[in-house]
Design a protein around this motif. Sequence first.
Motif, PDB file in Angstrom:
ATOM      1  N   ARG A 111     -25.985 -21.352 -28.527  1.00 47.78           N
ATOM      2  CA  ARG A 111     -25.188 -20.197 -29.675  1.00 47.78           C
ATOM      3  C   ARG A 111     -23.743 -20.649 -29.162  1.00 47.78           C
ATOM      4  N   PHE A 112     -23.418 -20.936 -28.123  1.00 46.61           N
ATOM      5  CA  PHE A 112     -21.714 -20.850 -28.038  1.00 46.61           C
ATOM      6  C   PHE A 112     -21.064 -22.202 -28.464  1.00 46.61           C
ATOM      7  N   THR A 113     -20.778 -21.958 -29.808  1.00 43.08           N
ATOM      8  CA  THR A 113     -20.077 -23.049 -30.455  1.00 43.08           C
ATOM      9  C   THR A 113     -18.902 -22.663 -30.925  1.00 43.08           C
ATOM     10  N   GLU A 115     -18.323 -22.668 -34.282  1.00 42.60           N
ATOM     11  CA  GLU A 115     -18.323 -21.887 -35.180  1.00 42.60           C
ATOM     12  C   GLU A 115     -18.824 -20.696 -35.007  1.00 42.60           C
ATOM     13  N   ASN A 116     -19.491 -20.459 -34.009  1.00 44.12           N
ATOM     14  CA  ASN A 116     -19.810 -18.890 -33.736  1.00 44.12           C
ATOM     15  C   ASN A 116     -18.824 -18.019 -33.052  1.00 44.12           C
ATOM     16  N   PHE A 117     -17.605 -18.753 -32.716  1.00 44.72           N
ATOM     17  CA  PHE A 117     -16.563 -18.092 -32.139  1.00 44.72           C
ATOM     18  C   PHE A 117     -15.628 -17.289 -32.949  1.00 44.72           C
ATOM     19  N   ILE A 118     -15.429 -15.904 -32.929  1.00 44.73           N
ATOM     20  CA  ILE A 118     -14.805 -15.297 -33.924  1.00 44.73           C
ATOM     21  C   ILE A 118     -13.207 -15.045 -33.284  1.00 44.73           C
ATOM     22  N   VAL A 119     -12.342 -15.586 -33.992  1.00 44.40           N
ATOM     23  CA  VAL A 119     -11.185 -15.725 -33.571  1.00 44.40           C
ATOM     24  C   VAL A 119     -10.098 -14.647 -34.045  1.00 44.40           C
ATOM     25  N   PRO A 122      -6.289 -11.443 -30.138  1.00 44.50           N
ATOM     26  CA  PRO A 122      -6.438 -11.532 -28.345  1.00 44.50           C
ATOM     27  C   PRO A 122      -6.731 -12.840 -27.926  1.00 44.50           C
ATOM     28  N   ASN A 123      -7.461 -13.822 -28.888  1.00 46.80           N
ATOM     29  CA  ASN A 123      -8.002 -14.908 -28.382  1.00 46.80           C
ATOM     30  C   ASN A 123      -7.435 -16.260 -28.973  1.00 46.80           C
ATOM     31  N   GLU A 124      -6.660 -16.051 -29.831  1.00 44.67           N
ATOM     32  CA  GLU A 124      -6.143 -16.991 -30.783  1.00 44.67           C
ATOM     33  C   GLU A 124      -5.917 -18.287 -30.108  1.00 44.67           C
ATOM     34  N   VAL A 150     -14.246  -9.915 -17.895  1.00 42.56           N
ATOM     35  CA  VAL A 150     -15.644 -10.277 -18.293  1.00 42.56           C
ATOM     36  C   VAL A 150     -16.006 -10.154 -19.846  1.00 42.56           C
ATOM     37  N   GLY A 151     -16.649 -11.177 -19.892  1.00 45.48           N
ATOM     38  CA  GLY A 151     -17.268 -10.997 -21.383  1.00 45.48           C
ATOM     39  C   GLY A 151     -16.377 -11.255 -22.596  1.00 45.48           C
ATOM     40  N   LEU A 152     -15.282 -11.610 -22.218  1.00 51.66           N
ATOM     41  CA  LEU A 152     -14.250 -12.012 -23.401  1.00 51.66           C
ATOM     42  C   LEU A 152     -14.301 -13.311 -24.088  1.00 51.66           C
ATOM     43  N   GLY A 153     -15.315 -14.256 -23.716  1.00 47.45           N
ATOM     44  CA  GLY A 153     -15.636 -15.595 -24.357  1.00 47.45           C
ATOM     45  C   GLY A 153     -15.172 -16.641 -23.618  1.00 47.45           C
ATOM     46  N   LYS A 154     -15.101 -16.564 -22.261  1.00 44.43           N
ATOM     47  CA  LYS A 154     -14.642 -17.962 -21.553  1.00 44.43           C
ATOM     48  C   LYS A 154     -15.594 -18.907 -21.424  1.00 44.43           C
ATOM     49  N   THR A 155     -16.735 -18.412 -21.173  1.00 45.27           N
ATOM     50  CA  THR A 155     -17.903 -19.462 -21.125  1.00 45.27           C
ATOM     51  C   THR A 155     -18.279 -19.969 -22.376  1.00 45.27           C
ATOM     52  N   HIS A 156     -18.075 -19.023 -23.303  1.00 46.26           N
ATOM     53  CA  HIS A 156     -18.476 -19.513 -24.819  1.00 46.26           C
ATOM     54  C   HIS A 156     -17.418 -20.588 -25.146  1.00 46.26           C
ATOM     55  N   LEU A 157     -16.258 -20.383 -24.972  1.00 50.41           N
ATOM     56  CA  LEU A 157     -15.103 -21.480 -25.460  1.00 50.41           C
ATOM     57  C   LEU A 157     -15.467 -22.838 -24.574  1.00 50.41           C
ATOM     58  N   ASN A 313     -16.726  -4.843 -23.341  1.00 51.69           N
ATOM     59  CA  ASN A 313     -16.523  -6.459 -23.554  1.00 51.69           C
ATOM     60  C   ASN A 313     -17.752  -6.836 -24.351  1.00 51.69           C
ATOM     61  N   VAL A 314     -17.380  -8.265 -24.897  1.00 56.29           N
ATOM     62  CA  VAL A 314     -18.316  -8.431 -25.944  1.00 56.29           C
ATOM     63  C   VAL A 314     -19.814  -8.586 -25.794  1.00 56.29           C
ATOM     64  N   ARG A 315     -20.136  -8.820 -24.313  1.00 59.66           N
ATOM     65  CA  ARG A 315     -21.456  -8.957 -24.142  1.00 59.66           C
ATOM     66  C   ARG A 315     -22.227  -7.760 -24.249  1.00 59.66           C
ATOM     67  N   VAL A 316     -21.629  -6.572 -23.890  1.00 58.09           N
ATOM     68  CA  VAL A 316     -22.217  -5.342 -24.100  1.00 58.09           C
ATOM     69  C   VAL A 316     -22.312  -4.927 -25.636  1.00 58.09           C
ATOM     70  N   LEU A 317     -21.482  -5.556 -26.363  1.00 60.07           N
ATOM     71  CA  LEU A 317     -21.371  -5.058 -27.803  1.00 60.07           C
ATOM     72  C   LEU A 317     -22.483  -5.787 -28.272  1.00 60.07           C
ATOM     73  N   GLU A 318     -22.712  -7.216 -28.003  1.00 64.66           N
ATOM     74  CA  GLU A 318     -23.695  -7.710 -28.640  1.00 64.66           C
ATOM     75  C   GLU A 318     -25.249  -7.279 -28.149  1.00 64.66           C
ATOM     76  N   GLY A 319     -25.331  -6.881 -26.790  1.00 62.48           N
ATOM     77  CA  GLY A 319     -26.619  -6.273 -26.208  1.00 62.48           C
ATOM     78  C   GLY A 319     -26.821  -5.120 -27.056  1.00 62.48           C
TER      79      GLY A 319
HETATM   80  P1  ADP Z   1     -17.154 -14.716 -20.181  1.00 63.02           P
HETATM   81  O1  ADP Z   1     -17.363 -15.871 -19.872  1.00 63.02           O
HETATM   82  O2  ADP Z   1     -15.626 -14.745 -20.476  1.00 63.02           O
HETATM   83  O3  ADP Z   1     -17.652 -13.430 -19.170  1.00 63.02           O
HETATM   84  P2  ADP Z   1     -18.922 -14.984 -22.364  1.00 63.02           P
HETATM   85  O4  ADP Z   1     -18.378 -16.358 -22.996  1.00 63.02           O
HETATM   86  O5  ADP Z   1     -20.105 -15.124 -21.684  1.00 63.02           O
HETATM   87  O6  ADP Z   1     -17.672 -14.325 -21.610  1.00 63.02           O
HETATM   88  O7  ADP Z   1     -19.149 -14.093 -23.476  1.00 63.02           O
HETATM   89  C1  ADP Z   1     -20.139 -12.947 -23.309  1.00 63.02           C
HETATM   90  C2  ADP Z   1     -20.693 -12.981 -24.782  1.00 63.02           C
HETATM   91  O8  ADP Z   1     -19.883 -12.316 -25.817  1.00 63.02           O
HETATM   92  C3  ADP Z   1     -21.220 -14.273 -25.050  1.00 63.02           C
HETATM   93  O9  ADP Z   1     -22.723 -14.053 -25.830  1.00 63.02           O
HETATM   94  C4  ADP Z   1     -20.481 -15.039 -26.319  1.00 63.02           C
HETATM   95  O10 ADP Z   1     -21.054 -15.446 -27.366  1.00 63.02           O
HETATM   96  C5  ADP Z   1     -19.868 -13.544 -26.905  1.00 63.02           C
HETATM   97  N1  ADP Z   1     -18.535 -13.519 -27.386  1.00 63.02           N
HETATM   98  C6  ADP Z   1     -17.337 -13.233 -26.884  1.00 63.02           C
HETATM   99  N2  ADP Z   1     -16.331 -13.460 -27.413  1.00 63.02           N
HETATM  100  C7  ADP Z   1     -16.649 -13.865 -28.652  1.00 63.02           C
HETATM  101  C8  ADP Z   1     -15.970 -14.333 -29.938  1.00 63.02           C
HETATM  102  N3  ADP Z   1     -14.716 -14.173 -30.085  1.00 63.02           N
HETATM  103  N4  ADP Z   1     -16.971 -14.539 -30.918  1.00 63.02           N
HETATM  104  C9  ADP Z   1     -18.120 -14.387 -30.917  1.00 63.02           C
HETATM  105  N5  ADP Z   1     -18.870 -14.250 -29.879  1.00 63.02           N
HETATM  106  C10 ADP Z   1     -18.040 -13.998 -28.382  1.00 63.02           C
END
Ligand code: ADP
Length: 448
Positions: A111-113, A115-119, A122-124, A150-157, A313-319
Motif C-alpha cells: 500500500r506504501f506507493t 500513488e497512495n501518498f497524499i501530498v 507539510p510533506n511536499e 511518528v506516523g508522518l509517512g517516512k516509512t511510506h515514502l 498522526n496519520v496512523r491513528v487517523l487511518e486506524g
Molecule cells: P512513519 O514511518 O513516519 O512513522 P508511516 O510511513 O508508517 O509513518 O505512516 C503511517 C501510516 O500513515 C501509514 O499507513 C501511511 O500509509 C500513512 N500515511 C502517512 N502519511 C501519508 C500521506 N501523506 N498520504 C497517505 N498516507 C499516509
Amino acid sequence: MGFSAWQVASDKLKNSIGQNNHTSWIEPLTYKGEDGETAVFEVPTSFFGNYVQQHFEDYILYQLRNAGLQVSRVLFSVPAQVPQNLNRSTFESVASPERPQELTGAKLDDRFTFENFIVGKPNELAYAAAKRVAEGGPVTFNPLFLYGGVGLGKTHLMHAIAWELQRNQPKLNVMYLSAEQFMYRFVQSLRERKMMDFKELFRSVDVLMVDDVQFIAGKDSTQEEFFHTFNALVDQNKQIIISADRAPSEIKDLEDRIASRLQCGLVVDLHPTTYELRLGILQAKIDMYRSAYPGIDIGPEVVEFLAHRISSNVRVLEGALTRLFAFGSLVGRAITIELTQDCLSDVLRASDRKITVEDIQRKVSDHYNIRLSDMLGPKRVRTFARPRQIAMYLCKQLTTRSLPEIGRRFGGRDHTTVMHGVKRIEELQNQDSQISDDIIMLRRALEG
Ligand code: ADP
Ligand code: MG
C-alpha cells in the motif's frame, strides 16, 4: 486442474465463512494459477487483497489443500503485478517476500506507493526528494535523510522509493531494512562468525535504505559497522536513504562523525500534518474503502470532525477510519458524528487537545467584543445571543462535553437550548458567510 480445485474450494468456503462474506470477498477473486508453492489470485485493489489476506487467507489455504492443491501460501495481487507465467523465478521478483532473507531486506508494504501518498504543504519537499531518488538517475545527494515525528509517512515514502526503483529497474539490488534489523543481522553474523558474508552482502547492494536510524544510537559496535557500510557505499556512489525521528544532529548518542556524514546529502523533514492534509488523506482512504464497504458512506461532516479531532498522526487517523467502517458495517447504520463519537471515544479522548469550555467562551466574547458576563447571563438580544450560540456550537464541536454539561456552563441553561443553538449555527453557516468565516477563524485560533 488447479482451476477446478478452486471451484471446489470456493464452494466449501461458502459454508465456513458465510454467503455474505463469500459474495463480497471470495467471488471477486480471480484464480490465476499456482507455482507448486503459492496460489495466486487477482484482486481488484490492493486494499481488497490486504483485507482478504488478513481475514480469509487461512480458510482459503485450508480449502485449497483439501481440494488437493499442494500449495503452502496464497498471494493476492492487483492486475499489474500478477506474474504472467507462474514459474518460480518471475514470481519471486514480483513477490519479494519469499526471497531468502539474506538477499532482500524487510518486506515492502504494497500500500506504501507514491500513488497512495497524499501530498500537502507539510510533506511536499520530502515527497519531491523521494520522487527524485526513485527516478534512479545519477546520484545527486547522498544520503537522502528523511526525518519527522511518528506516523508522518517516512516509512511510506521509503517503501514507495523501493517499489518505484524495482519497477523501473528490476535488476537493481535495492535493500530496505530497519536499523533494528540491521543490528540484528550484524549481531547474528558476529555470533555465527559470518562477518565476511555480512560485509559482502551490504557492500553489494545498489540502493540501501535504513529506516529509523535513531535506533542504533548508543549501540556502539552497530554504529561502527553502520558507519563503515555507509562509507563503503558512498564511495561506490551507491544511493543511501535514511530515516529517523529527528534531525541527525539531534539524535542523542549518535557519534558526531556519523551525524555529520548523515548531513552531507539532503536532509528534509516531514512536518506535522495540517487540517487540509488530513482531509485529503481521509478522502483518499474513504475512496478506497468504498469498494470494500459498498452501501456504507461517511458524510463530509464526519470527515471534517475526524480531521479536526485527530491531529496526532496519520496512523491513528487511518486506524480510526478503519474502525469506523468496520463498526458501521457491523451495526448496519449510517456513519454519523454520534456513531463516530461512540465508536472512537478512546481515540478521541487520547488526542483531545483539551480545549475547554472556558477557552471557547473567552475567545468568542473577545472576538465579538462582548463581556463574558453577558455571554453567560440571561439577556436574549441578538448581540449577545448569537455569540452565545456560536460558543455553544464550538463547545459541542471541540470538546467532549455533553449538551447538558454545556448548558450548565452557560449560566445553567437547559440542554434543549444548547441543542437549538447548535442547530441554528449549523444552518446559519450555510447561509451567512460572515458567520462561517468567523467560525473558521475562531476554530483556528482555538486549535492553533
Ligand atoms: P512513519 O514511518 O513516519 O512513522 P508511516 O510511513 O508508517 O509513518 O505512516 C503511517 C501510516 O500513515 C501509514 O499507513 C501511511 O500509509 C500513512 N500515511 C502517512 N502519511 C501519508 C500521506 N501523506 N498520504 C497517505 N498516507 C499516509
Ligand atoms: Mg516508520
